[in-house]
Design a protein around this motif. Structure first.
Motif, PDB file in Angstrom:
ATOM      1  N   ALA A 125       0.837  -1.205   0.000  1.00 27.68           N
ATOM      2  CA  ALA A 125       0.000   0.000   0.000  1.00 27.68           C
ATOM      3  C   ALA A 125       0.871   1.254   0.000  1.00 27.68           C
ATOM      4  O   ALA A 125       0.558   2.245  -0.674  1.00 27.68           O
ATOM      5  N   GLY A 126       1.981   1.228   0.737  1.00 24.42           N
ATOM      6  CA  GLY A 126       2.895   2.371   0.748  1.00 24.42           C
ATOM      7  C   GLY A 126       3.496   2.620  -0.623  1.00 24.42           C
ATOM      8  O   GLY A 126       3.573   3.772  -1.078  1.00 24.42           O
ATOM      9  N   ALA A 127       3.911   1.558  -1.305  1.00 22.75           N
ATOM     10  CA  ALA A 127       4.472   1.716  -2.650  1.00 22.75           C
ATOM     11  C   ALA A 127       3.408   2.201  -3.630  1.00 22.75           C
ATOM     12  O   ALA A 127       3.687   3.039  -4.497  1.00 22.75           O
ATOM     13  N   PHE A 128       2.188   1.721  -3.483  1.00 19.38           N
ATOM     14  CA  PHE A 128       1.102   2.135  -4.365  1.00 19.38           C
ATOM     15  C   PHE A 128       0.773   3.614  -4.170  1.00 19.38           C
ATOM     16  O   PHE A 128       0.657   4.365  -5.140  1.00 19.38           O
ATOM     17  N   VAL A 129       0.666   4.041  -2.923  1.00 17.65           N
ATOM     18  CA  VAL A 129       0.371   5.453  -2.632  1.00 17.65           C
ATOM     19  C   VAL A 129       1.517   6.335  -3.122  1.00 17.65           C
ATOM     20  O   VAL A 129       1.294   7.413  -3.679  1.00 17.65           O
ATOM     21  N   TRP A 130       2.747   5.891  -2.937  1.00 22.01           N
ATOM     22  CA  TRP A 130       3.914   6.660  -3.380  1.00 22.01           C
ATOM     23  C   TRP A 130       3.887   6.831  -4.903  1.00 22.01           C
ATOM     24  O   TRP A 130       4.132   7.925  -5.423  1.00 22.01           O
ATOM     25  N   ALA A 131       3.605   5.745  -5.614  1.00 27.02           N
ATOM     26  CA  ALA A 131       3.572   5.820  -7.079  1.00 27.02           C
ATOM     27  C   ALA A 131       2.467   6.758  -7.547  1.00 27.02           C
ATOM     28  O   ALA A 131       2.686   7.592  -8.426  1.00 27.02           O
ATOM     29  N   ILE A 132       1.291   6.643  -6.955  1.00 26.18           N
ATOM     30  CA  ILE A 132       0.173   7.511  -7.357  1.00 26.18           C
ATOM     31  C   ILE A 132       0.471   8.961  -7.007  1.00 26.18           C
ATOM     32  O   ILE A 132       0.197   9.874  -7.794  1.00 26.18           O
ATOM     33  N   ALA A 133       1.077   9.206  -5.839  1.00 29.26           N
ATOM     34  CA  ALA A 133       1.399  10.581  -5.439  1.00 29.26           C
ATOM     35  C   ALA A 133       2.438  11.194  -6.370  1.00 29.26           C
ATOM     36  O   ALA A 133       2.336  12.379  -6.720  1.00 29.26           O
ATOM     37  N   GLU A 134       3.423  10.417  -6.789  1.00 27.17           N
ATOM     38  CA  GLU A 134       4.432  10.929  -7.714  1.00 27.17           C
ATOM     39  C   GLU A 134       3.810  11.249  -9.082  1.00 27.17           C
ATOM     40  O   GLU A 134       4.178  12.217  -9.721  1.00 27.17           O
ATOM     41  N   VAL A 135       2.871  10.402  -9.513  1.00 22.29           N
ATOM     42  CA  VAL A 135       2.210  10.652 -10.788  1.00 22.29           C
ATOM     43  C   VAL A 135       1.388  11.928 -10.700  1.00 22.29           C
ATOM     44  O   VAL A 135       1.391  12.742 -11.609  1.00 22.29           O
ATOM     45  N   GLU A 136       0.681  12.108  -9.599  1.00 21.27           N
ATOM     46  CA  GLU A 136      -0.160  13.286  -9.434  1.00 21.27           C
ATOM     47  C   GLU A 136       0.663  14.569  -9.351  1.00 21.27           C
ATOM     48  O   GLU A 136       0.213  15.629  -9.740  1.00 21.27           O
ATOM     49  N   SER A 137       1.892  14.482  -8.839  1.00 21.12           N
ATOM     50  CA  SER A 137       2.717  15.680  -8.678  1.00 21.12           C
ATOM     51  C   SER A 137       3.404  16.078  -9.986  1.00 21.12           C
ATOM     52  O   SER A 137       3.992  17.155 -10.052  1.00 21.12           O
ATOM     53  N   GLN A 138       3.363  15.231 -11.000  1.00 21.08           N
ATOM     54  CA  GLN A 138       4.022  15.572 -12.274  1.00 21.08           C
ATOM     55  C   GLN A 138       3.240  16.595 -13.037  1.00 21.08           C
ATOM     56  O   GLN A 138       2.079  16.675 -13.035  1.00 21.08           O
TER      57      GLN A 138
END
Length: 129
Positions: free
Chosen positions: A116-129
């Motif tokens: 879940a941490g890796a999933f949230v991190w990936a989604i957060a990085e995508v959203e910040s682009q």
């Protein structure tokens, strides 16, 4: 004599357009294939619940051995794709820290908290682009 540099002409600046509000479809971080993968994972979970409810032995005995192996391979492939879904999202969107997300996913993904941490991190990085 003036030592100041000459002013930059207005055409050299990038135009500032008002920000357009993005729709939910544009805002979503998961591509269409990602939604299909999540749907496949839900189908695998639904089939596992069906096996549990009706009894695995009754269902498996009624299938030919080829279909048993085919079902086993599909379930294993779906589980691998779902397990590495955060790394796939990070790689697909060319996130700068995709290697770190892959490492977190690979090493701690077996704990649900790590996945879940890796999933949230990936989604957060995508959203910040």
């Amino acid at each position: 004599m003036d030592s100041r540099p000459a002013p930059i002409p207005e055409e050299a600046y990038e135009p500032h357009y008002p920000r357009r509000r993005r729709t939910l479809r544009e805002d979503h971080a998961l591509p269409i294939w990602g939604r299909w993968i999540i749907g496949l994972a839900l189908a695998v979970v639904a089939s596992a619940v069906t096996f549990y409810y009706f009894g695995e032995e009754a269902i498996v005995r009624s299938l030919p051995s080829v279909l048993q192996w085919l079902g086993f391979v599909i379930v294993i492939l779906a589980a691998i794709v779902v397990y590495f879904l955060p790394a796939i999202i990070a790689w697909n969107y060319r996130i700068r820290r995709s290697g770190a997300i892959l490492a977190l996913n690979f090493l701690l993904g077996w704990t649900f908290i790590g996945w879940a941490g890796a999933f949230v991190w990936a989604i957060a990085e995508v959203e910040s682009q």
